[in-house]
Scaffold this motif. Structure first.
Motif, PDB file in Angstrom:
ATOM      1  N   TRP A 179       0.891  -1.297  -0.010  1.00  0.00           N
ATOM      2  CA  TRP A 179      -0.033   0.004  -0.202  1.00  0.00           C
ATOM      3  C   TRP A 179       0.797   1.400  -0.056  1.00  0.00           C
ATOM      4  CZ3 TRP A 179      -5.106   1.145  -0.805  1.00  0.00           C
ATOM      5  CH2 TRP A 179      -5.157   2.521  -0.257  1.00  0.00           C
ATOM      6  N   LEU A 180       2.043   1.361   0.675  1.00  0.00           N
ATOM      7  CA  LEU A 180       2.897   2.400   0.699  1.00  0.00           C
ATOM      8  C   LEU A 180       3.633   2.407  -0.458  1.00  0.00           C
ATOM      9  CD1 LEU A 180       4.235   2.174   4.518  1.00  0.00           C
ATOM     10  CD2 LEU A 180       2.410   3.817   3.576  1.00  0.00           C
ATOM     11  N   VAL A 181       4.185   1.239  -0.883  1.00  0.00           N
ATOM     12  CA  VAL A 181       5.106   1.269  -2.142  1.00  0.00           C
ATOM     13  C   VAL A 181       4.361   1.788  -3.542  1.00  0.00           C
ATOM     14  CG1 VAL A 181       6.403  -0.110  -3.651  1.00  0.00           C
ATOM     15  CG2 VAL A 181       6.643  -0.055  -1.286  1.00  0.00           C
ATOM     16  N   THR A 182       2.818   1.258  -3.583  1.00  0.00           N
ATOM     17  CA  THR A 182       2.235   1.441  -4.746  1.00  0.00           C
ATOM     18  C   THR A 182       2.040   3.124  -4.762  1.00  0.00           C
ATOM     19  OG1 THR A 182       0.341   0.969  -3.657  1.00  0.00           O
ATOM     20  CG2 THR A 182       1.116  -0.556  -5.133  1.00  0.00           C
ATOM     21  N   ARG A 183       1.785   4.027  -3.570  1.00  0.00           N
ATOM     22  CA  ARG A 183       1.529   5.129  -3.663  1.00  0.00           C
ATOM     23  C   ARG A 183       2.859   5.938  -4.479  1.00  0.00           C
ATOM     24  NH1 ARG A 183       1.723   9.364   1.811  1.00  0.00           N
ATOM     25  NH2 ARG A 183       1.436  11.516   0.259  1.00  0.00           N
ATOM     26  N   PHE A 184       4.101   5.101  -4.400  1.00  0.00           N
ATOM     27  CA  PHE A 184       5.106   5.896  -5.555  1.00  0.00           C
ATOM     28  C   PHE A 184       5.212   5.451  -6.410  1.00  0.00           C
ATOM     29  CE2 PHE A 184       6.229   6.293  -0.751  1.00  0.00           C
ATOM     30  CZ  PHE A 184       6.719   7.677  -0.548  1.00  0.00           C
ATOM     31  N   ILE A 185       4.869   4.100  -6.521  1.00  0.00           N
ATOM     32  CA  ILE A 185       4.969   3.533  -8.143  1.00  0.00           C
ATOM     33  C   ILE A 185       3.809   4.190  -9.008  1.00  0.00           C
ATOM     34  CG2 ILE A 185       4.508   1.285  -9.288  1.00  0.00           C
ATOM     35  CD1 ILE A 185       5.803  -0.286  -6.984  1.00  0.00           C
ATOM     36  N   LEU A 186       2.701   4.319  -8.419  1.00  0.00           N
ATOM     37  CA  LEU A 186       1.350   4.863  -9.216  1.00  0.00           C
ATOM     38  C   LEU A 186       1.379   6.210  -9.270  1.00  0.00           C
ATOM     39  CD1 LEU A 186      -1.401   2.560  -7.955  1.00  0.00           C
ATOM     40  CD2 LEU A 186       0.008   2.496  -9.932  1.00  0.00           C
ATOM     41  N   GLN A 187       2.527   7.045  -8.859  1.00  0.00           N
ATOM     42  CA  GLN A 187       2.542   8.283  -8.815  1.00  0.00           C
ATOM     43  C   GLN A 187       2.449   9.075 -10.243  1.00  0.00           C
ATOM     44  OE1 GLN A 187       5.569  10.287  -6.362  1.00  0.00           O
ATOM     45  NE2 GLN A 187       4.551  12.058  -6.377  1.00  0.00           N
ATOM     46  N   PRO A 188       3.210   8.289 -11.170  1.00  0.00           N
ATOM     47  CA  PRO A 188       3.180   8.836 -12.474  1.00  0.00           C
ATOM     48  C   PRO A 188       1.738   8.775 -13.050  1.00  0.00           C
ATOM     49  CG  PRO A 188       5.192   7.637 -12.422  1.00  0.00           C
ATOM     50  CD  PRO A 188       4.303   7.599 -10.891  1.00  0.00           C
TER      51      PRO A 188
END
Length: 475
Positions: A179-188
């Motif tokens: 949940w935390l990592v996807t916040r950065f992955i999905l930022q684009p």
């Protein structure tokens, strides 16, 4: 589906969490199963070892009878003391002697030899039954060794609980981390979403943010911006078509309306005046038709709404265009000269190139000397471009007005026809679509010389050309 999360972030988190719980659970339960299998195998091995020792002195078991083994003082070598095990001697379906920790429940008498698992009042026992010989030589005596399985089952329960707890903890940790990592992955993707929300109708310059990584999102950003560019080009072409049509159609439609009003109000007009009004409307109708056709072609070119490219034999196309121009303008002399050598092929749109050629040949006839004009047409090429030159003997265009003549709806200072003013604009558009351009200059005949250049795809040796040997062709 009703229970599928709506957001991509939630779907990724749920998918990873589900995968972790399945993998961790399966791996843990496999380990637990292997441990339980090993424990049960050890029980069977211990039963066999005990049976070998007890079988050597079965008569002593009979003489001692039913006794509980004293911890640390067992004639059987301490195999039974405190081990939650029991040894019984069975004959004629009855227990005649037993030794070990006395069970709190009644254990059924065995009916067959070998290993078995016995359930007695909710308690599990592992049993091994073997024939045995005693001093009295009684028939049917059998030795039964039993081991309480409660510790093993308790260990299985404990291990299963540990696996379940570990799987749950791993799922929670993995889900939270994802949940935390996807916040950065999905930022684009979030940047693209916010950029898309900012686009408003009529904003022809808006683009989505440029994303460099990850590659899939960067490709998506590039594709979407390309699509937006095409839509903006198409929108611009549509607006320009609408504006040009509305501006240029106003005058001919007004003229036709006035003539119609005159014919309606004065039905008894003399035949000569009536015919004059009809001829004027016919001229304006032709002008409207020509104008709309030209605007449609320009709009398709502006929006890049073009058919698939194909290989075009430009010398053959030019020869046919000159032949058609001679038929349309019999009072004009067309002289065609095609350079010798390899034949240039162009990768493009035959209909568009033919349109450009027809416009050049028609303009040369309309704006050349009247009534017996002379037009020179030549075709040359080099390694990169094909150069098609059309020169007339008319008044030409002054050098300071040539750039403006390339614009739409621009007509010369001394127009000799009722053209739409789109001819040179159409020619220039086709030249640009084919990787070339248009140049205006003074013609050797005294009029205007137009050079249309397009990009060459390849040059063949010309042996299979159907139009004859390239060279000079007077008309």
């Amino acid at each position: 589906m009703r229970f599928v999360p709506r957001s991509l972030r939630s779907q990724i988190t749920a998918s990873v969490a589900l995968l972790v719980v399945v993998v961790t659970g399966m791996a843990g339960f496999i380990v637990v199963e292997r441990i339980d299998h090993r424990d049960r195998t050890d029980v069977d091995r211990q039963l066999v070892e005990r049976a070998d020792k007890v079988r050597e002195d079965a008569d002593k078991l009979i003489s001692t009878g039913d006794q509980a083994a004293t911890r640390g003082n067992d004639d059987y070598g301490g195999l039974l003391a405190g081990s939650q095990s029991l040894v019984r001697l069975v004959a004629d379906g009855k227990v005649i002697a037993q030794r070990g920790e006395q069970p709190t429940v009644d254990i059924p008498v065995p009916t067959s030899d070998g290993f078995s698992t016995i359930e007695a009042d909710g308690q599990s026992w592992r049993s091994l039954v073997e024939p045995v010989e005693t001093v009295d030589d009684a028939d049917g005596e059998r030795l039964q060794l039993l081991q309480d399985l409660s510790p093993i089952e308790q260990r299985l329960t404990d291990n299963t609980g540990v696996v379940a707890v570990v799987a749950i903890l791993a799922t929670v940790v993995a889900g939270g981390s994802v949940w935390l990592v996807t916040r950065f992955i999905l930022q684009p993707l979030e940047r693209l979403r916010r950029g898309a929300q900012r686009i408003r109708p009529g904003d022809v310059q808006q683009q989505l943010p440029t994303v460099s990584r990850p590659r899939e999102v960067a490709d998506l950003s590039s594709s979407l911006n390309g699509m937006l560019g095409q839509l903006q080009t198409s929108m611009h072409a549509t607006r320009r078509f609408t504006a040009d049509a509305g501006h240029e159609l106003r005058t001919p439609l007004t003229t036709i309306g006035m003539n119609l009003e005159v014919l309606r109000r004065y039905p008894d007009l003399p035949p000569a005046q009536r015919q004059e009004a009809l001829d004027a409307m016919a001229v304006e109708h032709h002008r409207i038709t020509t104008l709309l056709e030209g605007l449609q072609i320009l709009a398709r070119g502006d929006s890049r709404a073009l058919p698939a490219r194909t290989t075009v034999d430009l010398p053959a196309l030019l020869t046919e265009a000159v032949r058609a121009a001679r038929h349309r303008h019999p009072m004009t002399t067309y002289e065609l000269a095609v350079a010798s050598g390899g034949i240039p092929y162009v990768h493009g749109w035959p209909a568009g190139l033919r349109l450009a050629l027809d416009n050049l040949l028609t303009n040369a006839a309309l704006h050349g000397r009247r009534p017996h004009g002379h037009v020179e047409v030549s075709l040359t090429w080099d390694d990169s471009q094909v150069h098609l030159v059309v020169a007339d003997d008319g008044p030409g265009i002054p050098p300071d007005q040539r750039e403006a003549a390339m614009h739409r709806f621009t007509r010369g200072p001394r127009p000799q026809s009722q053209g739409s003013g789109l001819g040179l604009a159409l020619v220039q558009q086709q030249a640009e679509l084919h990787g070339g351009g248009v140049t205006l200059s003074d013609a050797p005949l005294g009029g205007l010389q137009v050079t249309l250049s397009v990009q060459v795809q390849e040059v063949s040796d010309g042996t299979d050309r159907d139009e004859g040997t390239p060279g000079h062709e007077p008309g």
